[in-house]
Design a protein around this motif. Sequence first.
Motif, PDB file in Angstrom:
ATOM      1  N   TYR A  36      -8.183   8.318  -4.577  1.00 29.47           N
ATOM      2  CA  TYR A  36      -7.559   6.985  -4.520  1.00 29.47           C
ATOM      3  C   TYR A  36      -6.140   7.093  -3.979  1.00 29.47           C
ATOM      4  CZ  TYR A  36      -5.465   2.638  -5.993  1.00 29.47           C
ATOM      5  OH  TYR A  36      -4.789   1.463  -5.995  1.00 29.47           O
ATOM      6  N   TYR A  37      -5.391   8.096  -4.463  1.00 33.46           N
ATOM      7  CA  TYR A  37      -4.009   8.245  -3.995  1.00 33.46           C
ATOM      8  C   TYR A  37      -3.980   8.537  -2.500  1.00 33.46           C
ATOM      9  CZ  TYR A  37      -2.515   8.617  -8.863  1.00 33.46           C
ATOM     10  OH  TYR A  37      -2.262   8.379 -10.164  1.00 33.46           O
ATOM     11  N   ASP A  39      -6.209   7.716  -0.220  1.00 31.40           N
ATOM     12  CA  ASP A  39      -6.635   6.569   0.591  1.00 31.40           C
ATOM     13  C   ASP A  39      -5.599   5.452   0.596  1.00 31.40           C
ATOM     14  OD1 ASP A  39      -8.928   7.710   1.401  1.00 31.40           O
ATOM     15  OD2 ASP A  39     -10.164   6.882  -0.210  1.00 31.40           O
ATOM     16  N   ASN A  40      -4.993   5.163  -0.568  1.00 34.67           N
ATOM     17  CA  ASN A  40      -4.133   3.993  -0.660  1.00 34.67           C
ATOM     18  C   ASN A  40      -2.654   4.320  -0.769  1.00 34.67           C
ATOM     19  OD1 ASN A  40      -6.411   2.269  -0.795  1.00 34.67           O
ATOM     20  ND2 ASN A  40      -6.709   2.977  -2.881  1.00 34.67           N
ATOM     21  N   GLY A  41      -2.296   5.614  -0.843  1.00 32.48           N
ATOM     22  CA  GLY A  41      -0.905   5.978  -1.070  1.00 32.48           C
ATOM     23  C   GLY A  41       0.032   5.492   0.010  1.00 32.48           C
ATOM     24  N   ARG A  42      -0.422   5.564   1.268  1.00 34.84           N
ATOM     25  CA  ARG A  42       0.479   5.174   2.357  1.00 34.84           C
ATOM     26  C   ARG A  42       0.780   3.691   2.323  1.00 34.84           C
ATOM     27  NH1 ARG A  42      -2.265   7.467   7.523  1.00 34.84           N
ATOM     28  NH2 ARG A  42      -4.058   7.051   6.223  1.00 34.84           N
ATOM     29  N   GLU A  43      -0.236   2.860   2.073  1.00 37.25           N
ATOM     30  CA  GLU A  43       0.017   1.417   2.050  1.00 37.25           C
ATOM     31  C   GLU A  43       0.826   1.023   0.824  1.00 37.25           C
ATOM     32  OE1 GLU A  43      -3.262   2.497   2.537  1.00 37.25           O
ATOM     33  OE2 GLU A  43      -2.938   2.428   4.712  1.00 37.25           O
ATOM     34  N   GLU A  44       0.553   1.659  -0.305  1.00 38.77           N
ATOM     35  CA  GLU A  44       1.186   1.189  -1.543  1.00 38.77           C
ATOM     36  C   GLU A  44       2.610   1.696  -1.710  1.00 38.77           C
ATOM     37  OE1 GLU A  44      -2.831   0.594  -4.214  1.00 38.77           O
ATOM     38  OE2 GLU A  44      -1.321   2.040  -4.842  1.00 38.77           O
ATOM     39  N   THR A  45       2.896   2.910  -1.219  1.00 45.14           N
ATOM     40  CA  THR A  45       4.243   3.429  -1.430  1.00 45.14           C
ATOM     41  C   THR A  45       5.020   3.617  -0.138  1.00 45.14           C
ATOM     42  OG1 THR A  45       3.596   5.729  -1.235  1.00 45.14           O
ATOM     43  CG2 THR A  45       3.388   4.733  -3.392  1.00 45.14           C
ATOM     44  N   SER A  53       4.570  10.750  -3.227  1.00 41.85           N
ATOM     45  CA  SER A  53       4.286   9.421  -3.772  1.00 41.85           C
ATOM     46  C   SER A  53       3.686   9.525  -5.168  1.00 41.85           C
ATOM     47  CB  SER A  53       3.356   8.651  -2.847  1.00 41.85           C
ATOM     48  OG  SER A  53       2.092   9.233  -2.839  1.00 41.85           O
ATOM     49  N   TYR A  58       3.676   6.941  -8.510  1.00 40.62           N
ATOM     50  CA  TYR A  58       2.599   6.720  -9.485  1.00 40.62           C
ATOM     51  C   TYR A  58       2.961   7.345 -10.831  1.00 40.62           C
ATOM     52  CZ  TYR A  58      -0.291   5.354  -5.544  1.00 40.62           C
ATOM     53  OH  TYR A  58      -0.795   4.722  -4.460  1.00 40.62           O
TER      54      TYR A  58
END
Lengths: 227, 119
Positions: A36-37, A39-45, A53, A58
């Motif tokens: 999950y980190y 896949d979504n780490g770049r958009e979320e952080t 990140s 997180y």
Amino acid sequence: MKKIISLILLFIICLGIVFCLQDIPFGAAKTKVGHYYIDNGREETGATNIVTSVVLNYRGFDTLGEVTILFLAAIGLGAVLATLKKKGKRQIEPASLILKTGCRFLFPLILLFGAYIFIHGHLTPGGGFQGGAIIASAFLLVYLGCRERKINEVANKITESIAGLVFIVMGLIGLTVGGHYFLSNFMPKGEINTLFSSGIIPIIYIAIGFKVGSELTGIIDNLMEKS
Amino acid sequence: MEFLSNYIYYIGAFGLIFIGLFIILVKHNLIKVIIGIGILDTGVNLFLIAVGYISKGTAPIFSKAGLDANNMVDPVPQALVLTSIVIGVAILALALSLAIRLYKHYGTLDLRKIKEQRW
């Protein structure tokens, strides 16, 4: 006798671990949260380095605890060594010209490299802890090479305190302005893979870099002067 | 042989852990015990990193375009080990300062003499 008992004890522990390890295959994905980190780490952080990140966004609260442990260890070391009588005047044998010049030449370069490591913590491997350790190694070089020099202890403590305050204040601003949790990323994330991106992460990593550098320098100072 | 090639990182990590434990259990010199704690710490870090490894994986950093997200190792153990290394340094520094105090007080680093044990 003691060795034989220890070996038997270790052998029993070893058998237990071998039985446990057969259920953990090597080289396969084991956690879902790691994926999950990624896949979504770049958009979320906004950070391209996913480890950064995770460490600062997180699980930023864990990092605060880690910094606190380092701080406590430095304070404890100072307290344990504080009551030792200082050895009068240290017998200082002046270093040779070559050593002194090399030291003076390398010191700013090592500082620059440490600053590079912690400023680029969200883009490349590295970060505040590593950069801080490199900066402390520069001060260790001064202690070993130019032996008559000494760091300014008051300035060291002030740097450490301000850096720690910056971390906590950024976290509290995130709590009040940004979202519902400590260290939430309230600043604009910017364009991914550039230096000015990912919100509060570079600011906090710079603070951690200064804090770790000054703390390790304080530890080196205590160990060199009082022992 | 296949077992060895599959589990070589685990074997190395637990080898370090057992060497560290053996030093802690057997040695009498306080400095050697602290060195054992350091070796044990390294073994635990290596084991955590090995658990997070994915076969033929790369570091979880999107430093250039075209990196496959499915082919990256688990970032969570790496973040944990980053924490663990810093705490290991803190523990070593504190233990060394305590060793300095013990030496100043007892005049020796031999644990048998400090604790007045027979063996």
